[in-house]
Design a protein around this motif. Structure first.
Motif, mmCIF file in Angstrom:
data_model
loop_
_atom_site.group_PDB
_atom_site.id
_atom_site.type_symbol
_atom_site.label_atom_id
_atom_site.label_comp_id
_atom_site.label_asym_id
_atom_site.label_seq_id
_atom_site.Cartn_x
_atom_site.Cartn_y
_atom_site.Cartn_z
ATOM 1 N N SER A 61 1.006 -1.592 -0.111
ATOM 2 C CA SER A 61 -0.025 -0.027 0.365
ATOM 3 C C SER A 61 1.088 1.315 0.029
ATOM 4 C CB SER A 61 -1.259 0.130 0.963
ATOM 5 O OG SER A 61 -1.778 -0.676 1.008
ATOM 6 N N GLY A 62 2.202 0.843 0.260
ATOM 7 C CA GLY A 62 2.893 2.077 0.791
ATOM 8 C C GLY A 62 3.243 2.414 -0.274
ATOM 9 N N ALA A 63 3.599 1.479 -1.222
ATOM 10 C CA ALA A 63 4.848 1.642 -2.491
ATOM 11 C C ALA A 63 4.077 2.670 -3.786
ATOM 12 C CB ALA A 63 5.063 0.083 -3.515
ATOM 13 N N PHE A 64 5.325 3.357 -4.612
ATOM 14 C CA PHE A 64 4.381 4.280 -5.332
ATOM 15 C C PHE A 64 2.878 3.177 -6.440
ATOM 16 C CE2 PHE A 64 4.296 5.809 -9.755
ATOM 17 C CZ PHE A 64 4.585 7.215 -9.463
ATOM 18 N N ALA A 65 3.614 1.646 -6.186
ATOM 19 C CA ALA A 65 2.522 1.239 -7.712
ATOM 20 C C ALA A 65 1.112 1.199 -7.118
ATOM 21 C CB ALA A 65 3.283 0.341 -8.170
ATOM 22 N N GLY A 66 1.280 0.578 -5.236
ATOM 23 C CA GLY A 66 0.502 0.499 -4.690
ATOM 24 C C GLY A 66 -0.745 1.452 -4.119
ATOM 25 N N LEU A 67 0.041 2.867 -4.365
ATOM 26 C CA LEU A 67 -0.783 3.476 -4.216
ATOM 27 C C LEU A 67 -1.707 3.935 -5.830
ATOM 28 C CD1 LEU A 67 -1.626 5.715 -1.959
ATOM 29 C CD2 LEU A 67 0.341 7.008 -2.058
ATOM 30 N N GLN A 68 -0.868 4.213 -6.515
ATOM 31 C CA GLN A 68 -1.796 4.255 -7.825
ATOM 32 C C GLN A 68 -3.088 3.595 -8.102
ATOM 33 O OE1 GLN A 68 1.478 4.337 -11.755
ATOM 34 N NE2 GLN A 68 1.213 6.251 -10.954
ATOM 35 N N VAL A 69 -2.604 2.107 -7.636
ATOM 36 C CA VAL A 69 -3.920 1.212 -7.374
ATOM 37 C C VAL A 69 -4.897 1.296 -7.328
ATOM 38 C CG1 VAL A 69 -4.214 -1.421 -7.527
ATOM 39 C CG2 VAL A 69 -2.819 -0.844 -8.746
ATOM 40 N N ILE A 70 -4.449 1.682 -5.970
ATOM 41 C CA ILE A 70 -5.746 2.297 -4.596
ATOM 42 C C ILE A 70 -6.173 3.919 -5.161
ATOM 43 C CG2 ILE A 70 -6.038 3.371 -2.516
ATOM 44 C CD1 ILE A 70 -3.703 1.387 -1.503
ATOM 45 N N LEU A 71 -5.139 4.718 -5.765
ATOM 46 C CA LEU A 71 -5.941 5.670 -5.984
ATOM 47 C C LEU A 71 -7.407 5.891 -7.832
ATOM 48 C CD1 LEU A 71 -3.267 8.268 -5.361
ATOM 49 C CD2 LEU A 71 -5.711 7.786 -3.690
ATOM 50 N N THR A 72 -6.789 5.122 -8.252
ATOM 51 C CA THR A 72 -7.700 4.441 -9.454
ATOM 52 C C THR A 72 -8.862 3.563 -9.213
ATOM 53 O OG1 THR A 72 -5.328 4.290 -10.714
ATOM 54 C CG2 THR A 72 -7.123 3.355 -11.458
ATOM 55 N N ALA A 73 -8.329 2.607 -7.923
ATOM 56 C CA ALA A 73 -9.956 1.902 -8.277
ATOM 57 C C ALA A 73 -10.658 2.397 -7.261
ATOM 58 C CB ALA A 73 -9.590 0.849 -7.088
ATOM 59 N N LEU A 74 -10.287 3.727 -6.217
ATOM 60 C CA LEU A 74 -11.165 4.414 -5.710
ATOM 61 C C LEU A 74 -11.804 5.367 -6.343
ATOM 62 C CD1 LEU A 74 -9.469 4.490 -1.910
ATOM 63 C CD2 LEU A 74 -11.397 2.765 -3.188
ATOM 64 N N ALA A 75 -10.974 5.750 -6.986
ATOM 65 C CA ALA A 75 -10.938 7.562 -8.423
ATOM 66 C C ALA A 75 -12.003 6.636 -8.931
ATOM 67 C CB ALA A 75 -10.532 8.227 -8.336
ATOM 68 N N SER A 76 -12.369 5.741 -9.151
ATOM 69 C CA SER A 76 -13.286 5.694 -10.654
ATOM 70 C C SER A 76 -14.910 4.543 -9.817
ATOM 71 C CB SER A 76 -13.142 4.301 -11.214
ATOM 72 O OG SER A 76 -11.837 3.417 -10.941
ATOM 73 N N GLY A 77 -14.935 4.661 -8.495
ATOM 74 C CA GLY A 77 -15.680 3.713 -7.979
ATOM 75 C C GLY A 77 -15.751 2.403 -8.130
ATOM 76 N N ALA A 78 -14.924 1.829 -8.354
ATOM 77 C CA ALA A 78 -14.878 0.988 -8.572
ATOM 78 C C ALA A 78 -14.426 -0.053 -7.271
ATOM 79 C CB ALA A 78 -12.961 0.106 -8.949
ATOM 80 N N THR A 79 -14.112 -1.859 -7.035
ATOM 81 C CA THR A 79 -13.694 -2.276 -5.657
ATOM 82 C C THR A 79 -12.404 -2.633 -5.676
ATOM 83 O OG1 THR A 79 -16.048 -3.150 -5.624
ATOM 84 C CG2 THR A 79 -14.863 -4.611 -4.525
ATOM 85 N N LEU A 80 -11.862 -2.411 -4.860
ATOM 86 C CA LEU A 80 -9.894 -2.897 -4.497
ATOM 87 C C LEU A 80 -10.491 -4.073 -3.651
ATOM 88 C CD1 LEU A 80 -7.156 -1.596 -5.203
ATOM 89 C CD2 LEU A 80 -8.021 -0.934 -2.520
ATOM 90 N N ILE A 81 -9.455 -5.731 -3.713
ATOM 91 C CA ILE A 81 -9.513 -6.434 -2.874
ATOM 92 C C ILE A 81 -7.900 -6.290 -2.594
ATOM 93 C CG2 ILE A 81 -9.754 -8.726 -3.297
ATOM 94 C CD1 ILE A 81 -11.613 -8.533 -6.164
ATOM 95 N N ALA A 82 -7.684 -6.365 -1.037
ATOM 96 C CA ALA A 82 -6.196 -6.526 -0.837
ATOM 97 C C ALA A 82 -6.529 -7.365 0.023
ATOM 98 C CB ALA A 82 -6.146 -4.636 0.049
ATOM 99 N N VAL A 83 -5.143 -8.360 0.355
ATOM 100 C CA VAL A 83 -4.826 -9.241 1.648
ATOM 101 C C VAL A 83 -3.594 -8.623 2.179
ATOM 102 C CG1 VAL A 83 -4.658 -11.255 2.037
ATOM 103 C CG2 VAL A 83 -5.811 -10.633 0.029
ATOM 104 N N PRO A 84 -3.970 -7.768 3.147
ATOM 105 C CA PRO A 84 -2.463 -7.497 3.515
ATOM 106 C C PRO A 84 -1.375 -9.040 3.816
ATOM 107 C CG PRO A 84 -3.731 -6.271 4.403
ATOM 108 C CD PRO A 84 -4.986 -6.630 3.787
ATOM 109 N N GLY A 85 -0.490 -8.690 3.729
ATOM 110 C CA GLY A 85 0.343 -9.382 3.780
ATOM 111 C C GLY A 85 0.995 -10.670 3.064
ATOM 112 N N ALA A 86 -0.335 -10.861 1.740
ATOM 113 C CA ALA A 86 -0.018 -11.796 1.422
ATOM 114 C C ALA A 86 1.080 -12.534 0.243
ATOM 115 C CB ALA A 86 -1.760 -12.010 0.798
ATOM 116 N N ASN A 87 1.059 -13.435 -0.011
ATOM 117 C CA ASN A 87 2.013 -13.833 -0.756
ATOM 118 C C ASN A 87 1.276 -14.086 -2.398
ATOM 119 O OD1 ASN A 87 0.583 -16.719 -1.077
ATOM 120 N ND2 ASN A 87 1.877 -17.328 0.617
ATOM 121 N N ALA A 88 2.249 -14.463 -3.322
ATOM 122 C CA ALA A 88 0.836 -14.672 -4.230
ATOM 123 C C ALA A 88 -0.280 -15.688 -4.484
ATOM 124 C CB ALA A 88 2.472 -14.304 -5.669
ATOM 125 N N ALA A 89 0.293 -16.558 -3.898
ATOM 126 C CA ALA A 89 -0.771 -17.910 -3.872
ATOM 127 C C ALA A 89 -1.956 -17.653 -2.988
ATOM 128 C CB ALA A 89 0.183 -18.744 -3.203
#
Lengths: 411, 83
Positions: free
Chosen positions: A139-167
């Protein structure tokens, strides 16, 4: 009373964080609390682990008119305002801005200051409010912040699992029907491996953070033929620069003449330089950027009608999207008692791009098992990506013709 | 036959798991590397591939990523006689 959502948070946007669903109503109280805290302290620092916290802190810092530091490195807490906010103290920049920590793996991470409006200026969305974005970045990475802001600005849904691995993320993508995913090539490889026969309804696939290789791009297009596939090029220093949508690795050489999206590109001494209106305001601890052309530190080569990425100028290598310095890790090993000499090198692999390997010369009389344990303990202070993964005990370190250690990776 | 490669993969996976203080469950050709029961992550899998290259002298991924999900699918990418 809680305030209305900030303008960048569309009223119907949702965050699904570890299977719990949040809208602005559920985040507003945390924003109020943080705003009061930021006003009292005169500064704003949060640990950017949960996207809900990041969103609340952004709203709070914006209202309080203070710079917000999104912290990713626990061990390196700023001890006082002066340590990290000299820019603001000098009056060079004031009011709301966002400081992000680079993913530097050794030493003190650099903090890059971003003007929030400029950070948002590059967001492309998808005005598609039915989109379901999976957050694969911190969430604190440049790329993460961009995804968060993109999703929220467009009224979309953001799916997050803090601390998760790729699986874990792959399972969340299937469970919550992710349609938009942006991740590193290393993430995508692990994602494909975990999916098995599952196929989330992807319509948009974005790769970034590492050079995208052609076999992976082909594989993704084949697996998700209806998804739009693009790889983006960004750097913390210069911001998001361009997206390549033709499904081919690298970028068109023609862009060296024409630029792309207002970004000028040129190659100097084999290194890509950019001229971007979206460059950050400056490092928090350095003078503002004055050069128009900014070196990206990325080595490139022109091949036919393409420009392809060929590694980092400073010798750092990409391990699963994290840039690590073999030399810095080598310094750490050299400080381990019982180590006479050490050489740390990158080893290429198709999963994470590279990993680090180490050759270690033990002091005579040192027991190997004890030395391996000491090295493991010392490495534990490093982020997982920077730890030497394969350690060989050797009698000496071969030197190159100039008498320097040969650090080039076994490709 | 890829039995020797399978044994090599099992041996190195056990090392990697032991380094993390984990115990490797019994593996078979159908064991999935990621997302299954094996206590490994992407970095561990990357480590396995680098060690396999060191031990077999082969790099099946020289030309880029090849899709594989299971232990058996990976083993099939190596020539067994070189192990």
């Amino acid at each position: 009373m809680t305030a209305a959502p900030p303008p960048w948070f569309a009223s119907d946007a949702r965050l699904i964080e570890t299977d719990e669903s949040y809208g602005w109503a559920e985040i507003a109280a945390e924003a109020d609390h943080l705003e009061a805290e930021f006003r009292t302290a005169g500064q704003a620092v949060v640990e950017a682990v949960r996207p809900t916290t990041v969103v609340a802190a952004l709203a709070a810092a914006e209202r309080a008119g203070v710079a917000l530091l999104l912290k990713r490195h626990k061990a390196l807490l700023p001890s006082g305002k002066k340590d990290w906010d000299e820019g603001a103290a000098n009056g060079r920049t004031s009011g709301f801005s966002v400081l992000l920590e680079t993913s530097g793996t050794t030493g003190t991470p650099k903090r890059a200051r971003h003007d929030f409006e400029r950070l948002r200026g590059r967001l492309r969305g998808t005005a598609d409010s039915s989109a379901r974005w999976l957050l694969t970045y911190d969430s604190g990475a440049f790329a993460g912040l961009q995804v968060i802001l993109t999703a929220l600005a467009s009224g979309a849904t953001l799916i997050a699992v803090p601390g998760a691995n790729a699986a874990d993320l792959a399972r969340a993508a299937v469970r919550h029907g992710a349609t938009h995913i942006s991740g590193t090539p290393s993430f995508w490889r692990a994602f494909l491996m975990t999916l098995g026969n599952e196929r989330p309804p992807l319509t948009s696939i974005t790769l970034g953070g590492e050079a995208a290789d052609q076999p992976l791009l082909d594989r993704l297009q084949e697996r998700f033929p209806n998804a739009k596939l693009r790889h983006i090029y960004a750097s913390t220093e210069a911001g998001a620069l361009f997206a390549v949508t033709d499904g081919r690795a690298g970028f068109p050489a023609a862009w060296l003449e024409t630029g792309v999206d207002g970004v000028g590109l040129r190659i100097r001494d084999g290194v890509l330089e950019v001229n971007s209106p979206r460059a950050m305001l400056g490092y928090a601890d350095a003078a503002g950027l004055s050069e128009d052309w900014l070196s990206t530190g990325d080595v490139v080569e022109r091949r036919g009608d393409r420009v392809l990425f060929a590694g980092r100028l400073d010798g750092r290598v990409n391990v699963g999207g994290v840039k690590v310095s073999p030399e810095a890790v080598e310094q750490l090993l050299l400080a381990v008692p019982g180590v006479l000499d050490a050489l740390v090198r990158p080893a290429a692999n198709p999963i994470t791009g590279h990993i680090l390997t180490a050759s270690v010369v033990p002091l005579s009389g040192v027991e190997e098992a004890a030395l391996r344990a000491a090295i493991r303990d010392a490495s534990a202070a490093l982020p997982p990506a920077a730890r030497p993964r394969v350690i060989s005990m050797v009698e000496n370190i071969p030197l190159g013709s100039a008498g320097k250690k040969k650090r080039e990776g076994a490709a | 036959m890829t039995d020797t490669i399978l044994a090599l993969i099992a041996e190195e996976l056990a090392h990697i798991a032991a380094d993390k203080g984990e115990t490797l469950p019994a593996i078979d050709p159908d064991s999935a590397f990621l997302g299954g029961d094996l206590p490994i992550d992407s970095l561990d899998l990357a480590t396995l591939l680098v060690v396999l290259e060191q031990r077999t002298g082969q790099d099946p991924f020289r030309a880029g990523f090849i899709q594989f999900n299971t232990v058996g699918e990976l083993a099939a990418l190596y020539r067994p006689n070189a192990a």
